[in-house]
Write a protein that holds these residues in place. Structure first.
Motif, PDB file in Angstrom:
ATOM      1  N   MET A   1      18.769 -42.581 -78.316  1.00  0.00           N
ATOM      2  CA  MET A   1      17.480 -42.340 -78.932  1.00  0.00           C
ATOM      3  C   MET A   1      16.482 -41.771 -77.934  1.00  0.00           C
ATOM      4  SD  MET A   1      17.419 -42.909 -82.144  1.00  0.00           S
ATOM      5  CE  MET A   1      15.670 -43.106 -82.389  1.00  0.00           C
ATOM      6  N   ALA A   2      16.488 -42.325 -76.719  1.00  0.00           N
ATOM      7  CA  ALA A   2      15.541 -41.855 -75.714  1.00  0.00           C
ATOM      8  C   ALA A   2      15.774 -40.392 -75.386  1.00  0.00           C
ATOM      9  CB  ALA A   2      15.664 -42.710 -74.452  1.00  0.00           C
ATOM     10  N   TYR A   3      17.061 -40.003 -75.337  1.00  0.00           N
ATOM     11  CA  TYR A   3      17.380 -38.608 -75.021  1.00  0.00           C
ATOM     12  C   TYR A   3      16.860 -37.677 -76.108  1.00  0.00           C
ATOM     13  CZ  TYR A   3      20.174 -34.377 -74.511  1.00  0.00           C
ATOM     14  OH  TYR A   3      20.577 -33.089 -74.402  1.00  0.00           O
ATOM     15  N   HIS A   4      17.090 -38.057 -77.376  1.00  0.00           N
ATOM     16  CA  HIS A   4      16.646 -37.215 -78.476  1.00  0.00           C
ATOM     17  C   HIS A   4      15.127 -37.174 -78.566  1.00  0.00           C
ATOM     18  CE1 HIS A   4      20.611 -36.414 -80.068  1.00  0.00           C
ATOM     19  NE2 HIS A   4      20.906 -37.719 -80.004  1.00  0.00           N
ATOM     20  N   GLU A   5      14.466 -38.292 -78.279  1.00  0.00           N
ATOM     21  CA  GLU A   5      13.006 -38.288 -78.297  1.00  0.00           C
ATOM     22  C   GLU A   5      12.450 -37.381 -77.209  1.00  0.00           C
ATOM     23  OE1 GLU A   5      11.879 -42.300 -77.898  1.00  0.00           O
ATOM     24  OE2 GLU A   5      12.467 -42.914 -79.925  1.00  0.00           O
ATOM     25  N   LEU A   6      13.090 -37.428 -76.019  1.00  0.00           N
ATOM     26  CA  LEU A   6      12.656 -36.550 -74.930  1.00  0.00           C
ATOM     27  C   LEU A   6      12.915 -35.089 -75.292  1.00  0.00           C
ATOM     28  CD1 LEU A   6      11.623 -36.165 -72.034  1.00  0.00           C
ATOM     29  CD2 LEU A   6      13.966 -36.478 -71.230  1.00  0.00           C
ATOM     30  N   GLN A   7      14.057 -34.830 -75.919  1.00  0.00           N
ATOM     31  CA  GLN A   7      14.388 -33.470 -76.307  1.00  0.00           C
ATOM     32  C   GLN A   7      13.406 -32.929 -77.343  1.00  0.00           C
ATOM     33  OE1 GLN A   7      18.274 -32.925 -78.141  1.00  0.00           O
ATOM     34  NE2 GLN A   7      18.682 -31.207 -76.759  1.00  0.00           N
ATOM     35  N   ASP A   8      12.942 -33.794 -78.239  1.00  0.00           N
ATOM     36  CA  ASP A   8      11.997 -33.357 -79.264  1.00  0.00           C
ATOM     37  C   ASP A   8      10.644 -32.988 -78.679  1.00  0.00           C
ATOM     38  OD1 ASP A   8      13.874 -33.703 -81.198  1.00  0.00           O
ATOM     39  OD2 ASP A   8      13.240 -35.745 -81.717  1.00  0.00           O
ATOM     40  N   THR A   9      10.303 -33.562 -77.532  1.00  0.00           N
ATOM     41  CA  THR A   9       8.999 -33.284 -76.920  1.00  0.00           C
ATOM     42  C   THR A   9       9.014 -32.022 -76.064  1.00  0.00           C
ATOM     43  OG1 THR A   9       9.514 -34.681 -74.998  1.00  0.00           O
ATOM     44  CG2 THR A   9       8.411 -35.730 -76.876  1.00  0.00           C
ATOM     45  N   LEU A  10      10.221 -31.504 -75.743  1.00  0.00           N
ATOM     46  CA  LEU A  10      10.308 -30.308 -74.917  1.00  0.00           C
ATOM     47  C   LEU A  10       9.941 -29.071 -75.735  1.00  0.00           C
ATOM     48  CD1 LEU A  10      13.627 -30.966 -72.937  1.00  0.00           C
ATOM     49  CD2 LEU A  10      11.277 -31.243 -72.129  1.00  0.00           C
ATOM     50  N   LYS A  11       9.282 -28.171 -75.106  1.00  0.00           N
ATOM     51  CA  LYS A  11       8.894 -26.936 -75.768  1.00  0.00           C
ATOM     52  C   LYS A  11      10.112 -26.044 -75.927  1.00  0.00           C
ATOM     53  CE  LYS A  11       5.655 -23.083 -75.411  1.00  0.00           C
ATOM     54  NZ  LYS A  11       4.599 -22.448 -74.570  1.00  0.00           N
ATOM     55  N   SER A  12      10.327 -25.514 -77.110  1.00  0.00           N
ATOM     56  CA  SER A  12      11.490 -24.663 -77.354  1.00  0.00           C
ATOM     57  C   SER A  12      11.329 -23.331 -76.629  1.00  0.00           C
ATOM     58  CB  SER A  12      11.649 -24.413 -78.858  1.00  0.00           C
ATOM     59  OG  SER A  12      10.491 -23.785 -79.373  1.00  0.00           O
ATOM     60  N   SER A  13      12.463 -22.767 -76.221  1.00  0.00           N
ATOM     61  CA  SER A  13      12.442 -21.493 -75.514  1.00  0.00           C
ATOM     62  C   SER A  13      12.003 -20.385 -76.459  1.00  0.00           C
ATOM     63  CB  SER A  13      13.829 -21.185 -74.956  1.00  0.00           C
ATOM     64  OG  SER A  13      14.236 -22.204 -74.056  1.00  0.00           O
ATOM     65  N   PRO A  14      11.258 -19.413 -75.959  1.00  0.00           N
ATOM     66  CA  PRO A  14      10.843 -18.302 -76.826  1.00  0.00           C
ATOM     67  C   PRO A  14      12.041 -17.465 -77.246  1.00  0.00           C
ATOM     68  CG  PRO A  14      10.261 -17.879 -74.533  1.00  0.00           C
ATOM     69  CD  PRO A  14      10.739 -19.296 -74.601  1.00  0.00           C
ATOM     70  N   ALA A  15      11.884 -16.707 -78.301  1.00  0.00           N
ATOM     71  CA  ALA A  15      12.965 -15.867 -78.810  1.00  0.00           C
ATOM     72  C   ALA A  15      13.349 -14.813 -77.767  1.00  0.00           C
ATOM     73  CB  ALA A  15      12.533 -15.195 -80.107  1.00  0.00           C
ATOM     74  N   GLU A  16      14.637 -14.437 -77.768  1.00  0.00           N
ATOM     75  CA  GLU A  16      15.132 -13.492 -76.769  1.00  0.00           C
ATOM     76  C   GLU A  16      14.452 -12.139 -76.887  1.00  0.00           C
ATOM     77  OE1 GLU A  16      19.322 -13.222 -77.049  1.00  0.00           O
ATOM     78  OE2 GLU A  16      19.695 -15.302 -76.439  1.00  0.00           O
ATOM     79  N   ASN A  17      14.188 -11.699 -78.119  1.00  0.00           N
ATOM     80  CA  ASN A  17      13.554 -10.392 -78.264  1.00  0.00           C
ATOM     81  C   ASN A  17      12.142 -10.382 -77.689  1.00  0.00           C
ATOM     82  OD1 ASN A  17      12.624 -12.120 -80.282  1.00  0.00           O
ATOM     83  ND2 ASN A  17      12.173 -10.443 -81.695  1.00  0.00           N
ATOM     84  N   LYS A  18      11.432 -11.514 -77.814  1.00  0.00           N
ATOM     85  CA  LYS A  18      10.089 -11.590 -77.229  1.00  0.00           C
ATOM     86  C   LYS A  18      10.154 -11.598 -75.701  1.00  0.00           C
ATOM     87  CE  LYS A  18       7.940 -14.024 -81.115  1.00  0.00           C
ATOM     88  NZ  LYS A  18       7.174 -15.224 -81.542  1.00  0.00           N
ATOM     89  N   VAL A  19      11.142 -12.307 -75.143  1.00  0.00           N
ATOM     90  CA  VAL A  19      11.298 -12.349 -73.686  1.00  0.00           C
ATOM     91  C   VAL A  19      11.634 -10.968 -73.150  1.00  0.00           C
ATOM     92  CG1 VAL A  19      12.626 -13.324 -71.783  1.00  0.00           C
ATOM     93  CG2 VAL A  19      11.976 -14.771 -73.711  1.00  0.00           C
TER      94      VAL A  19
END
Length: 224
Positions: free
Chosen positions: A1-19
């Motif tokens: 649970m702790a791992y998934h909660e930490l993962q949910d708080t991380l900012k998702s990577s921007p889309a490849e086309n935008k990068v």
């Protein structure tokens, strides 16, 4: 649970086309800025006597550390560019040979070599020989041509407009389904034609420089 909660708080990577769009914009803008500064300021200051190398073209080689640092940067840049431009040719020749002579062990067999601390490394003798010969031949040809700046200018002028301007602009227009003769469409076309004129002028100047260099051409000797 702790791992998934930490993962949910991380900012998702921007889309490849935008990068890629951001990286391409920064790269092309930086390159264009330096080229325009060197070309315009150099010509404004020295006219036709502007040297091809602003660091050593005036006969000054101090401070030595600056010249050495610049040469290291050029080497890193050219080694990377050399690899990028050569890989399609390497792949084409090797695939053609594999299909032409599929039973030839020299061309198709991969030999495993155990490298300490790195595991097995596979070597193809044909790939080693062919790529080595290619590098040697291109190095000899480069040494035969002493007029590096004008030749490089001609290649740059020939490739700048179609690869950097025309095809990207046309693909963007088609992808966005842009209406013909709209404001953005018109300015993109004006930009494309303006860059074409710049490329033609640069190519003409490079050809004139090559013609001038050929009058005093001596193989394997640097033009002063």
């Amino acid at each position: 649970m702790a791992y998934h909660e930490l993962q949910d708080t991380l900012k998702s990577s921007p889309a490849e086309n935008k990068v890629m769009k951001k990286a391409s914009f920064i790269g092309v803008s930086t390159t264009t800025l330096f080229y325009v500064l060197c070309g315009c300021i150099g010509y404004a200051a020295f006219g036709n006597d502007a040297p091809g190398n602003f660091l050593t073209g005036f006969g000054f080689y101090e401070p030595f550390w600056l010249i050495d640092f610049a040469n290291v940067c050029i080497a890193i840049h050219l080694i990377g560019a050399y690899q990028v431009f050569c890989q399609p040719l390497f792949g084409f020749v090797e695939n053609w040979c594999y299909n032409r002579w599929p039973e030839n062990g020299f061309i198709t067999v991969e030999h495993a070599v155990n490298v300490p601390l790195c595991g097995a490394y596979y070597i193809n003798f044909f790939r080693v020989v062919w790529r080595t010969v290619y590098v040697i031949v291109t190095a000899v040809v480069a040494m035969i041509f002493p007029f590096f700046n004008d030749f490089l200018g001609l290649i740059g002028a020939a490739s700048f407009w179609p690869l950097t301007v025309y095809f990207p602009v046309e693909m963007y227009i088609v992808q966005s389904k842009m209406r013909r003769f709209s404001f953005t469409w018109t300015w993109l076309k004006i930009l494309s034609w303006a860059c074409l004129i710049v490329s033609l002028v640069a190519a003409a100047g490079s050809i004139q420089g090559l013609a001038k260099d050929l009058k005093t051409y001596h193989p394997f000797k640097t033009q002063q």
